[in-house]
Structure formats: C-alpha cells, structure tokens
Design an enzyme around this catalytic site. Sequence first.
Site, PDB file in Angstrom:
ATOM      1  CG  HIS A  99      47.401  41.710  31.332  1.00 18.08           C
ATOM      2  ND1 HIS A  99      46.957  42.663  30.736  1.00 18.08           N
ATOM      3  CD2 HIS A  99      46.839  40.394  31.269  1.00 18.08           C
ATOM      4  CE1 HIS A  99      45.726  42.034  30.047  1.00 18.08           C
ATOM      5  NE2 HIS A  99      45.854  40.685  30.185  1.00 18.08           N
ATOM      6  CD  GLU A 100      48.585  36.968  31.417  1.00 14.14           C
ATOM      7  OE1 GLU A 100      47.549  36.555  31.890  1.00 14.14           O
ATOM      8  OE2 GLU A 100      48.586  37.434  30.285  1.00 14.14           O
ATOM      9  CG  HIS A 153      43.731  37.673  33.484  1.00 15.80           C
ATOM     10  ND1 HIS A 153      42.636  38.001  32.873  1.00 15.80           N
ATOM     11  CD2 HIS A 153      44.576  37.935  32.436  1.00 15.80           C
ATOM     12  CE1 HIS A 153      42.644  38.385  31.671  1.00 15.80           C
ATOM     13  NE2 HIS A 153      43.933  38.421  31.259  1.00 15.80           N
ATOM     14  CG  HIS A 194      38.184  38.663  37.857  1.00 12.93           C
ATOM     15  ND1 HIS A 194      38.150  39.287  36.279  1.00 12.93           N
ATOM     16  CD2 HIS A 194      37.210  38.529  38.466  1.00 12.93           C
ATOM     17  CE1 HIS A 194      36.666  39.218  36.310  1.00 12.93           C
ATOM     18  NE2 HIS A 194      36.031  38.926  37.500  1.00 12.93           N
TER      19      HIS A 194
END
Length: 601
Positions: A393-394, A397, A400
């Site tokens: 998940h992190e 980020h 991205h």
Amino acid sequence: MLTNTNSNPKRSEISRENTWDLTPLCADETTFSEALSLAESNIEKLAAFRGKISRSAADLQAYLEEKDAQLLVADRLYSYAFQYSDEDTANTAAQAMKSRALSLYTALFSAIAWESPEILTLTPEILENWFAEEPKLENYRHFLDDTLRQKTHTLSAGEEELLSLSADMSYGPQTIFNMFNNADLRFPSIDNGSGEQIEITHGRFISLMESRNRQVRKDAFMALYHTYSAYKNTLAAAYSANVKKELFYTRARKYTSTLEAHLDSYHIPTSVYTRLIDTVHHFLPSMYRYVALRKKLLGVEELHMYDVYTPIIEYHSPEIPFEEAKNIVLKGLAPLGEDYLALLRKGFNNRWIDIYENQGKRSGAYSTCVYGIHPYVLLNYQGNLDNVFTLAHEMGHSLHSCYTNASQTYVNSNYNIFVAEIASTCNEYLLISYLLKKAETQEEKAYLLNHLMDQFKGTLFRQTMFAEFEKITHEKEAAGEALTCDTLCEIYKNLNKLYFGPDMVIDEEIAMEWARIPHFYTPFYVYQYATGMSAAIAFGKRILSGEPGALDDYKRFLRGGCSMDCIDLLKSCGVDMTTTEPTTSALKVFDSYLGELEKMF
C-alpha cells in the site's frame, strides 16, 4: 527483526539498515537551522512582488517561479523535521524543529496572502494573451484556471492575510491530539495468553486483536478503550475544537458547509461524497452476511467488536520476515511491468523505508515525498500478512509520486488527495489476486478470501462509516449543537449498529473509537479511501484481464499529478467517479468473493 518482544526497543537499538536515510532531505540539525534561517530571510522577495504580478506576463511568471523555489525549500525542511520527529515523538529538539518549519510555512503563506486576490483581478482573456506572450507561463495554466474558479470564495487581500496569520494557531487541536496520542498516552500490559505480560501499543493493537485467543482479544480491546475513556472529555474537547475551527474557515470563505469547503478545493462535487454513503448503505445486507458468516465460523454464541479482526479460518500463516515481505510484494505487483518493479527494488534497497516500531515512534504507516527527492515510507512492521499489504500500500503511494515527479513540474506534481489512495489500493488488489491464485490448499484460499473480506470491511465499509460520522458531527456543529463526549459516543455507537447489523454485539467500549482516529483531524479525508478503493479495483480488474490499453491508462493516471482536475483525469483514464458504477462494481466484487467463501462452509 520483529518487535514482538515484551517492550519496544529504543531508537538507538534499531539497526541502521532498517531505518530511513534522511540526509537527501537535510544533512543534519545544523544544516537545517542554517537553511531555515536563509529561507526565512528570502520570504521578503515574494512580498516585493505585491502589486506587480497583475502588470505583465513576465512579472507573473517570475513571481510564480520564485514562489515554487521557496515552497520547495520549505517542503524539504518540513519533511525532514516531521520525519525526524516521527522517529521519536518524545524528542523535544525534533519537535522544536518541526514547529520552526511549520512557522516558516505560516510566514511564507502570510507573505503571499495577496496572491489570489491579485490574480483574480485578471480576466480569462488577459491570461490567454499572456500564455501566448510568455510560453513558460503555460506551466501554470491549471493553477491559474483553478484560482479563477474559486473567485467566489477568495477574500480581499487584507482578509486573506488575516486568515493566513491564523494558520499556525489552527493546527492546535491536531497537534494536541497527536502529542497526546503518540507521546503521552500509555496503555497497560495484558497477559499474552502464555502467562507473559505484553505492553499494548498502537502498533501491536491490531496484532493482538487478530489473536486466536479470544481472551487476549477481549483484554486488549477493553484495556485500550478504557484508557481512552479515562480522557474522554479532553478528547471530545480536542475534536470539537477542530470541528469549530473548520466551521470558522467554512463561513469565512462563504461555503454552505464544511463538506463543500473541503471538496471544492479539488473541484469534487459533494454528490460524490453523499452518493458513496448511499451506495454503501445499499450494500449493507452483504456486510450483514459477512458478519453472520464470521459469527458462524468463529463458533461463538455472541459476536463482539473484539472479534472483528481475528481470522475466521484455521490457517497458521507463518511469520513473514521483512525480506520475504519484499519478495511477495514484487511478485504480486509483476502485472505493473518491469519499470514499476525496478522502482520498487530501488526503494527496497536504498533505505527509503523506516521499518520497525521503537519507543516514541509515530504509530501507523505513511508515505511522503518531496519533489526532486525519492519518497519515504514509515512502517511499524510486525511480520504478519496485514503488514505485507501495508508495505504494498505505502509503496503504491511512493511509486505514484515517482511517476508523477518524473513527468510533471513542481506546481503540477502534487497529486490531489482525492486520487491519493488509488495507486496504493490498486497494489493491494493486485497482491491479493496473486496470492489467491497461488494458494495451495482450500484452507489457505479461505484464509486469503477472509483477508480480502477484511480489506473491504476496513476500507469501503469502515471508511464510509467514518465519513458518515464526520458528516453528521460537522452538520451538528453547524446547527449549533454541542459536540460533547456523550453526543460523539452516541453517534458513533449508532453507526456501528447500522454498519455491522443484527448479528454483532455492539460493545459499549466501541463508542470511544472515534477518539483514536487521527484522520478525523483532517476532515473529509477518509471517504477517499473508499472512493480510492473503488477506482483502484476498476483499474486492477482491467489490468489483470489483459484489456488492451489498460496498463497504459493506469500509467497515464500515475503520471498525471495535478495537471488537470482529478475527476477529469480519472475520466480520461476510463474511471468515472461522478457515477455510482465504480463503487457498485467494487461492492459486487465483495459480494462475489463473499459468496465463494460462504460455499466453502
């Protein structure tokens, strides 16, 4: 190395290779102090542009470039200070640095409070002529167009300056909560089920709630919420103060509601928020089915709130060392292509990540990035499957940010909050899809399906419940109703009844959960986890199906930054969040996987 011992290690006891390297942001405290002093002295350069930026394209361009340069310096200094502070929130020197960096932002924005009012003296026709006259100004087209769009809610130069002076003070409720929650609050120890005492921490709480030992779960649940309850009036006052602060800015800028004020920053219709709540309400019967299945498989006469996180499948997943977690994530995200995997490896191997919990370290996990410098990830890794998903998940980020920063200029690089959770949640969806395919036994597959159900419960259902709590409480404050502890607890308990349904015993203690949610101090943020999951699954389904152009669309989204309105960016990449389709489609995935799990039992 896992921190599942009886007490947390000190920061000095964590191996260097397991910590992030902050030197790309700033070499040390001395360099920080010198750079901050220089940044403070440079602010007057911006003030000198007052009254000039509406004179010519050249003056406007020069000002915007100078502002970007100063903001980038402030970004680096603040990022260094807050990350340094998060390593040990009891470090008073780091707290002071963070305060100084925050004051720099306040001074900087105060010095340019006249910016929007002066830009608003320009007409679209004048700007179009200036874009043609000064080609470099095209870089700021979206920023300038968006400024003109918000003309109704921009005040006079003097009023804007006054509001900017209140910025430092406005962080008070959030700062008080964060210091209390991370630095001062201590939880008791409980029996870990083997006759040993283990201290409850923010990082350990979910691991304890996942225990197969029901007494351990109950003891951890009761101890944590009774601790919060001992400070319930203080916590209610902090939350209420934050809501009052938000209402002040809402009314000062002439918005009809705090919800509208926050969503308008990114040109999001409030109907997107209310439509999400309505759509999730429509699918609550599916959530009730999941709760009933959980009750059945746990074999309990009554299902309590402390039974929500424990796996409902008897599958002994081994402890997952961090090195193995990295390999799992790399395999799971292979559909995103070799360029994506290369960036992942770079982050894994170059100390982008602060891995383990230590005394005073900020709880939870996050990714942060300053333009021109690689991203950073804070974890509190505990070696379970949920933490592997947190890593994916992190890093979603982080990557991205990598794609955006490589494609956009500074002013267009900071992707909007509305799209901020899409890449991270798409990573989770790809990872669970990979793990389900490679499951070797029915028990393992059932365990993973349960994990996927929990992801939906925690993201689409739970975050929407949080969003509804915020909507209700901010509306009550606007209507003049006092947000006392009793009021907040009643609202929160009733929402739990609505979202979990008739098969769940809503323990009195859960009414205090609102008091431990840090995101409530950034109002109307959490709904974007739910909309983000909806968009993420839309992208993920297309990528996994091998749909022509799907990966290109997704990479174009990753590169988009804030170069256009986020709603329009998503539409251009095949996801329309102004409709119910993405959320409905995602919840149908939940319903389908739930049916698969029900058939097994």
